[in-house]
Enzyme design. Sequence first.
Site, PDB file in Angstrom:
ATOM      1  N   TYR A 267      81.304   0.990  77.098  1.00  0.00           N
ATOM      2  CA  TYR A 267      80.869  -0.356  77.520  1.00  0.00           C
ATOM      3  C   TYR A 267      81.998  -1.368  77.301  1.00  0.00           C
ATOM      4  O   TYR A 267      82.320  -2.163  78.196  1.00  0.00           O
ATOM      5  CB  TYR A 267      79.634  -0.775  76.716  1.00  0.00           C
ATOM      6  CG  TYR A 267      79.192  -2.200  76.992  1.00  0.00           C
ATOM      7  CD1 TYR A 267      78.382  -2.491  78.088  1.00  0.00           C
ATOM      8  CD2 TYR A 267      79.588  -3.246  76.174  1.00  0.00           C
ATOM      9  CE1 TYR A 267      77.986  -3.796  78.351  1.00  0.00           C
ATOM     10  CE2 TYR A 267      79.207  -4.552  76.433  1.00  0.00           C
ATOM     11  CZ  TYR A 267      78.404  -4.825  77.521  1.00  0.00           C
ATOM     12  OH  TYR A 267      78.021  -6.122  77.785  1.00  0.00           O
TER      13      TYR A 267
ATOM     14  N   SER B 160      82.194  -9.879  78.561  1.00  0.00           N
ATOM     15  CA  SER B 160      81.591  -9.791  77.225  1.00  0.00           C
ATOM     16  C   SER B 160      82.710  -9.990  76.219  1.00  0.00           C
ATOM     17  O   SER B 160      83.867  -9.632  76.499  1.00  0.00           O
ATOM     18  CB  SER B 160      80.960  -8.417  77.009  1.00  0.00           C
ATOM     19  OG  SER B 160      80.620  -8.244  75.642  1.00  0.00           O
TER      20      SER B 160
END
Length: 242
Positions: free
Chosen positions: A153, A140
Amino acid sequence: MSVPPRVALVTGSSSGIGAAIARALHADGWRVALNGHRDADAGAALAAALPGATYVDADVSAPDDARRLVRETVDAHGRLDAVVNNAGIARRIPHDDLDAVDDAFWDLVMAVNLKGPWNVARAARPHLAAARGQIVMTGSIAGFTAAGSSIPYSVSKAGVLHLTRLLARALGPEIRVNAIAPGYIETPLTREWQPLREHVVAHAPARRLGVPEDVAGAVVGLMGMEYVTGAVLPVDGGLSLL
Ligand code: NAP
């Protein structure tokens, strides 16, 4: 003599980005093995729609399940040429609200997002080496910008990007290891993240939301790049430039 189809295992392919990757690989001539954990019906339905595909319900965060996932894939298809380590979870938690992050979420997000790819890579290694295959990680842009749905995250995804480089070095020349780094992609995971959606459309260079097919196309392209290993490819419409 006909060449047997190459086989790709796509973790977290019962939904969103993983489902689009599975469809794109199937359209590119791959035999695909699908995986999910919480919603077995969705994964089984997608497998039924892709001739030759199989679905295995397995929790990638559990080493035994990851080994079983690889074993059942190889038993079903006879070989394994690629793993797309895509399974992941996220939750929206403002970065400045440290007390909103409970220990259970830290442990879960690291177990699924970071340890999961490790578990599957380790189990798949002998098969991928025999096939001179490859691994693609779904990272990501949260792994290299000071942003993302939550601090745990983003840290998990930073770990995924570094794991990519470490494994690329450790597993070459038999196995190539690369990562894609999506920005904002519209999936069941992100559909409710309203202020971020508006920010992306208003400011990212591409001026639109990403869709799973954007990421899937990048994965298929990356998988065909024979001299690329240890690379991270942002697929974010330029969002990480802001
Ligand atoms: P999604 O629609 O929620 O899909 C997540 C997938 O992961 C589902 O197939 C889910 O299957 C599977 N999964 C979750 N926990 C699992 C576990 N323990 N074991 C096996 N499978 C598991 O989300 P998505 O947006 O497509 O996200 C896919 C990946 O892209 C994730 O790694 C995410 O971090 C990454 N990503 C997404 C975005 C975005 O904007 N959407 C941006 C950057 C990165 P079940 O539901 O069946 O468990």
